[in-house]
Design a protein around this motif. Structure first.
Motif, PDB file in Angstrom:
ATOM      1  N   UNK A 279       6.787  11.961   0.328  1.00  0.00           N
ATOM      2  CA  UNK A 279       7.925  11.689   1.202  1.00  0.00           C
ATOM      3  C   UNK A 279       7.485  10.883   2.432  1.00  0.00           C
ATOM      4  N   UNK A 280       6.293  11.208   2.979  1.00  0.00           N
ATOM      5  CA  UNK A 280       5.764  10.470   4.130  1.00  0.00           C
ATOM      6  C   UNK A 280       5.545   8.998   3.774  1.00  0.00           C
ATOM      7  N   UNK A 281       4.934   8.765   2.597  1.00  0.00           N
ATOM      8  CA  UNK A 281       4.709   7.385   2.139  1.00  0.00           C
ATOM      9  C   UNK A 281       6.034   6.672   1.894  1.00  0.00           C
TER      10      UNK A 281
ATOM     11  N   UNK B 285       0.827  -1.217   0.000  1.00  0.00           N
ATOM     12  CA  UNK B 285       0.000   0.000   0.000  1.00  0.00           C
ATOM     13  C   UNK B 285       0.858   1.262   0.000  1.00  0.00           C
ATOM     14  N   UNK B 286       1.939   1.286   0.787  1.00  0.00           N
ATOM     15  CA  UNK B 286       2.786   2.493   0.831  1.00  0.00           C
ATOM     16  C   UNK B 286       3.507   2.707  -0.499  1.00  0.00           C
ATOM     17  N   UNK B 287       3.842   1.621  -1.200  1.00  0.00           N
ATOM     18  CA  UNK B 287       4.471   1.759  -2.524  1.00  0.00           C
ATOM     19  C   UNK B 287       3.502   2.424  -3.507  1.00  0.00           C
ATOM     20  N   UNK B 288       2.236   2.006  -3.453  1.00  0.00           N
ATOM     21  CA  UNK B 288       1.221   2.604  -4.344  1.00  0.00           C
ATOM     22  C   UNK B 288       0.952   4.059  -3.941  1.00  0.00           C
ATOM     23  N   UNK B 289       0.833   4.316  -2.640  1.00  0.00           N
ATOM     24  CA  UNK B 289       0.590   5.684  -2.162  1.00  0.00           C
ATOM     25  C   UNK B 289       1.725   6.622  -2.574  1.00  0.00           C
ATOM     26  N   UNK B 290       2.950   6.123  -2.507  1.00  0.00           N
ATOM     27  CA  UNK B 290       4.113   6.914  -2.912  1.00  0.00           C
ATOM     28  C   UNK B 290       3.968   7.346  -4.374  1.00  0.00           C
TER      29      UNK B 290
ATOM     30  N   UNK C  85      12.633  -2.138   5.591  1.00  0.00           N
ATOM     31  CA  UNK C  85      13.818  -2.404   6.417  1.00  0.00           C
ATOM     32  C   UNK C  85      13.497  -3.455   7.476  1.00  0.00           C
ATOM     33  N   UNK C  86      12.318  -3.293   8.094  1.00  0.00           N
ATOM     34  CA  UNK C  86      11.876  -4.254   9.125  1.00  0.00           C
ATOM     35  C   UNK C  86      11.786  -5.665   8.541  1.00  0.00           C
ATOM     36  N   UNK C  87      11.181  -5.775   7.369  1.00  0.00           N
ATOM     37  CA  UNK C  87      10.961  -7.098   6.783  1.00  0.00           C
ATOM     38  C   UNK C  87      12.265  -7.707   6.282  1.00  0.00           C
TER      39      UNK C  87
ATOM     40  N   UNK D 282       7.266   3.345   3.706  1.00  0.00           N
ATOM     41  CA  UNK D 282       7.622   2.195   2.884  1.00  0.00           C
ATOM     42  C   UNK D 282       9.027   1.710   3.239  1.00  0.00           C
ATOM     43  N   UNK D 283       9.941   2.645   3.413  1.00  0.00           N
ATOM     44  CA  UNK D 283      11.320   2.272   3.741  1.00  0.00           C
ATOM     45  C   UNK D 283      11.379   1.614   5.123  1.00  0.00           C
ATOM     46  N   UNK D 284      10.590   2.140   6.075  1.00  0.00           N
ATOM     47  CA  UNK D 284      10.581   1.573   7.429  1.00  0.00           C
ATOM     48  C   UNK D 284      10.071   0.130   7.424  1.00  0.00           C
TER      49      UNK D 284
END
Length: 595
Positions: free
Chosen positions: A542-544, A524-529, A553-555, A548-550
């Motif tokens: 930038x927020x998305x 979802x964050x990739x699409x929102x970006x 990184x976690x995964x 997405x990066x967070x």
């Protein structure tokens, strides 16, 4: 006045009981006293009872099952020649049949139980108990028709004997077998009928509450097997309230609950086991609903209860509960992106199965499915395919076969294995799916939509996904809803319909964060970006991007840690033969504390 010989063996029996009940017990001395009884040529009654005592003590306190068997066989043989010696006769038959079953000599077990059932028709308690025992053996061997037939006979016999509580237990047990056998058209009317009998019960109120819990567990399981997680909520709430009553300090012991009627001295399972079972069905409901945190909390509490009970008496049913809980929490961990913990819990499940061969036989396919799901989450395509095919080769259980096929279809779709996919898709066609489950059918529509999306057949994909959403919303299948919404958002983005894409992805993201489903959040964050970039909204882009990066990184960190664990490779490579022997590893720590 007893002869001096009588006095000798009576003294020995008393001394044996003293050694058995002393603190700590002296079992060796107890056994020596009982064996010495035979030197005094006691009457057949004493000889038979002593053989039974020795058999029980050897089974309980030693590993000498063969010697126990010899004594029990002698007790059964002698007691059949003695008139009005029911308790020894039928206890010997029951314990001996159980031992034969443990030694995988089911034929001998069934033979002795049939003989004992024939002899016990004048004794209500033993006749019912032996029928339950033989039905259990048929059930464990998947001969559900024979088991159901015995339970129907038991219900009729109980009614004639005025053992009304036991009659309801027989009927509920028959409902359980019909549900296991997926004979829902037969199970539903019988379950409803028994439900009315329980509701109108005029007898012992404690017995009524026990019957109510048994009935509600079956009703909840019926809904869950049917994938109706919204419809089940009122029943589940009732069940949770009932178990709280039974577990309250004021509730009497199980011995008091069964009452004084000799024909009604049964319970389905001890209240401590019922308590865990209610936790278990609550875990299944939370997982199917898409509330992973709640499922995790229930699982933690249930596993603590199991460990506490195992310290007192390690009953085989506790390991069954533990294994089913582990199977469900592994799926929750994978959704949440906690692969390290999932792998550790798969390893624990394997350890349980290695300790108990019967569990391995009945749950091997489930282990392969879990490893297939784990491999999918790790992007190990070949291993996922191999594990899911191994699962299909290890079971004929229809729901599990369908579940494995749906996941295998996703593997083929992602890997672009069109040839393999073409042969599989007919087996997961939602219109002809051999499944009674609402949620499985909804998932099949999602897989059809995913296949159409990968083939750029966007309008066809939308049609399937709208069907998924309709079914998912009807029963609050939150995870399926979030997956369908984010995929629809991706489709609308591909079609250039940015407003509609945003309308899909925003609620998908909100729902995914509640579950929480890290994979949908990444998607979802990739699409929102991309959407915010197209709309030139750089702050939100930038927020998305940061979100997405967070998540990514976690995964990725979790994925790397999973590959470093010593269980990773041997488990993914295991597709045949005995379970791999895994190195001793410390369990993955949980970030969730129990409340």
């Amino acid at each position: 006045m007893a002869s001096s010989q009588d006095a000798w063996y009576l003294s020995l029996l008393g001394l044996a009981e003293h050694f058995r009940t002393s603190n700590p017990p002296s079992i060796k001395s107890c056994i020596q006293c009982l064996q010495a009884v035979f030197n005094f040529k006691p009457p057949p009654r004493v000889e038979a009872r002593t053989h039974l005592q020795l058999g029980n003590i050897l089974l309980t306190y030693t590993k000498n099952a063969d010697l126990a068997r010899t004594h029990l066989e002698r007790a059964w043989q002698l007691s059949q020649t003695i008139i009005t010696f029911d308790d020894v006769k039928f206890e010997a038959a029951s314990v001996l049949a159980e031992l034969y079953e443990q030694q995988q000599q089911s034929g001998l077990s069934q033979s002795i139980l049939r003989k004992a059932i024939e002899l016990s028709q004048h004794h209500v308690y033993w006749h019912c108990r032996l029928i339950f025992q033989l039905a259990q053996i048929h059930s464990s061997e998947k001969d559900l028709n024979a088991a159901g037939g015995l339970l129907a006979v038991g219900a009729d016999y109980s009614q004639i004997s005025n053992a009304n509580y036991t009659r309801v237990l027989f009927l509920l047990s028959r409902c359980m077998l019909l549900l296991i056998d997926k004979k829902f058209p037969e199970a539903s009317p019988l379950l409803n009928s028994v439900g009315h009998q329980v509701e109108n019960w005029q007898g012992n109120p404690h017995q009524k509450e026990y019957l109510k819990v048994y009935f509600l567990i079956l009703q909840v399981c019926h809904y869950l097997v049917s994938g109706q997680v919204k419809s089940v909520k009122p029943c589940l709430k009732q069940l949770q309230q009932s178990i709280q009553s039974i577990m309250a300090p004021s509730w009497p012991s199980d011995d008091v609950v069964v009452g004084s009627n000799v024909g009604d001295m049964f319970i389905w399972m001890p209240k401590e086991h019922l308590f865990i079972l209610v936790y278990l069905v609550s875990v299944v409901h939370s997982m199917q609903s898409g509330y992973m945190d709640k499922a995790q909390k229930y699982t933690d509490k249930a596993l603590v209860q199991i460990e506490n009970l195992k310290l007192i008496e390690n009953k085989p049913i506790l390991s069954v509960f533990q294994l089913i809980l582990l199977e469900h929490i592994v799926m929750c961990r994978l959704v949440m992106g906690h692969r390290v913990m999932a792998l550790s819990e798969i390893s624990q499940a394997c350890q349980l199965c290695r300790q108990q061969p019967k569990l391995y036989q009945s749950h091997r396919a489930q282990l392969h499915v879990l490893l297939g799901l784990y491999a999918m989450s790790m992007d190990c395509t070949d291993a996922a395919q191999n594990q899911l095919i191994a699962a299909l080769n290890a079971t004929q259980e229809q729901e599990l076969v369908t579940f494995a096929n749906l996941n295998l279809a996703i593997v083929y779709i992602r890997a672009r294995k069109d040839t393999e996919l073409a042969t599989l898709m007919e087996r997961v066609n939602p219109e002809s799916l051999p499944s009674f489950s609402h949620s499985i059918r909804a998932a099949a529509y999602y897989v059809q939509g995913l296949q159409a999306f990968y083939g750029a057949r966007y309008h066809e994909a939308k049609r399937y996904l709208r069907e998924t959403l309709k079914m998912a919303n009807a029963e609050d299948l939150n995870r399926l809803t979030s997956c369908s919404l984010v995929l629809l958002g991706h489709i609308f983005l591909s079609l250039g319909n940015h407003r509609e894409s945003m309308n899909m992805v925003t609620p998908a993201m909100q729902l995914a964060s509640k579950i929480p489903d890290v994979h949908v959040q990444i998607w979802a964050t990739a699409i929102l970006k991309d959407l915010h970039r197209i709309c030139a909204d750089h702050a939100r882009e930038n927020e998305a991007f940061q979100m997405h990066r967070s998540f990514s990184t976690q995964i990725l960190n979790d994925q790397f840690q999973s590959t470093q664990r010593s269980e990773h490779t041997p488990l993914l490579q295991w597709i045949d033969g005995p379970l791999p022997i895994l190195p001793n590893t410390s369990p993955a720590s949980s970030s969730q504390s129990m409340r």
